[in-house]
Design a protein around this motif. Structure first.
Motif: not given
Lengths: 99, 99, 99, 99, 99
Positions: A5, A45, A49, A53-55, A57, A78, A81, A95, D12, D15
């Protein structure tokens, strides 16, 4: 990749010149229920993002496989998303529903 | 990348020839309040960081993506001196305020 | 890089041909007072380090950035013998004084 | 490589463009009896693995050594679906027998 | 590199095509007395190691620096079978004596 996150940002004006223009995000790993767990990492990034937000990486040399991070001293990026995830057929996060 | 504080230096006169001229810094990871946590790592210095400063370091092959560390047996590099960081919109550290 | 002490050696006569001639050292990580901590790793020797010496080792692809380890299946290399280190302006170890 | 069980998927839509078409799997590491242990990782799928299957995944730059993941910001890939494993001559898992 | 003992094998018929012909070994790390410690890893075999033998394995991109693993999605390789090791001048293990 690790599910995390976005919690905040780090600013540096004095850095390796190749890093100019990259945004650094503070990420915390999350468990499969989306709750943050201990520890954090700083990642570049590649997908704009935002905090909250949840991402996903990626780390290591794979973190340089984006247009923004190519050939830069960057070991975490990242690169996605997250819209949703499910475990054994059940949605754990969607989401828009929780946000 | 990992957020850390510069704690000291390591000196070596007998080393792989390619490392000549690189400065080795002792770093301790910090938490989001800037407090050092357990453990430490030794990183090459790409940005002339000083003892007491907060920095970001990168590890692995990404540690060789600076002019100073290119093609050297170096797996951690300080690539940014940190000005500030914020978490969920609140500043946790601002350089000059606490230093 | 990681600060460690050379504790011993590993001998292998049956190995990947490219490794012929490389010496394998047993290393234990040390804390900032020079005391060994738990665990150990085996690293190739690029600097003729001896048992009892404090060294720095590099891991991952960076371990192949020495003349001796280039293009070899080696993921850790001793690339520097340590003369001294200091933390916040105070020497924690000086070679010759304690050895 | 790490032995794991496929538990779910992550979706996702926003991306890094190079990731288009890759499927992201949620994996949990398993012990030698096939029981999941703590933690999880997200890996790209190179072999069309399904939820519930035991797989091997590779991490780091090796995760880019498949046709699907080449030059992509991906640091973990499922590169094999496991048929069976044995420890000291005794089968611990055979596909089809337990599934 | 990590010192480990070969405990078993993993078989996969459905895998990334480049992996065809590689043998996967189950390894457990050992301490300096040769006793296995918790956890295990799966590594490709570059030296025809057998169950019960002590070996060294390399991880990351270095695991691809053998003839058998070159350009394959493999992040751990057994690259040496161990004859003996010693710590501070004392043999801790000699092959043939204990086996």
């Amino acid at each position: 990749m690790i599910l995390a996150k976005v919690m905040g940002t780090v600013v540096s004006s004095h850095k390796e010149p190749r890093l100019e223009g990259l945004k650094f995000l503070i990420l915390q790993n999350v468990d499969l229920d989306g709750q943050t767990t201990g520890g954090f990492v700083v990642a570049a990034d590649a997908v704009d993002a935002g905090v909250g937000e949840y991402v996903l990486y990626a780390t290591g040399s794979s973190a340089r496989q984006t247009t923004r991070t190519d050939q830069k001293p960057c070991d975490a990026v990242v690169m996605a998303i997250v819209d949703n995830w499910e475990v054994q057929g059940e949605f754990k996060y969607k989401k828009g529903k929780d946000d």
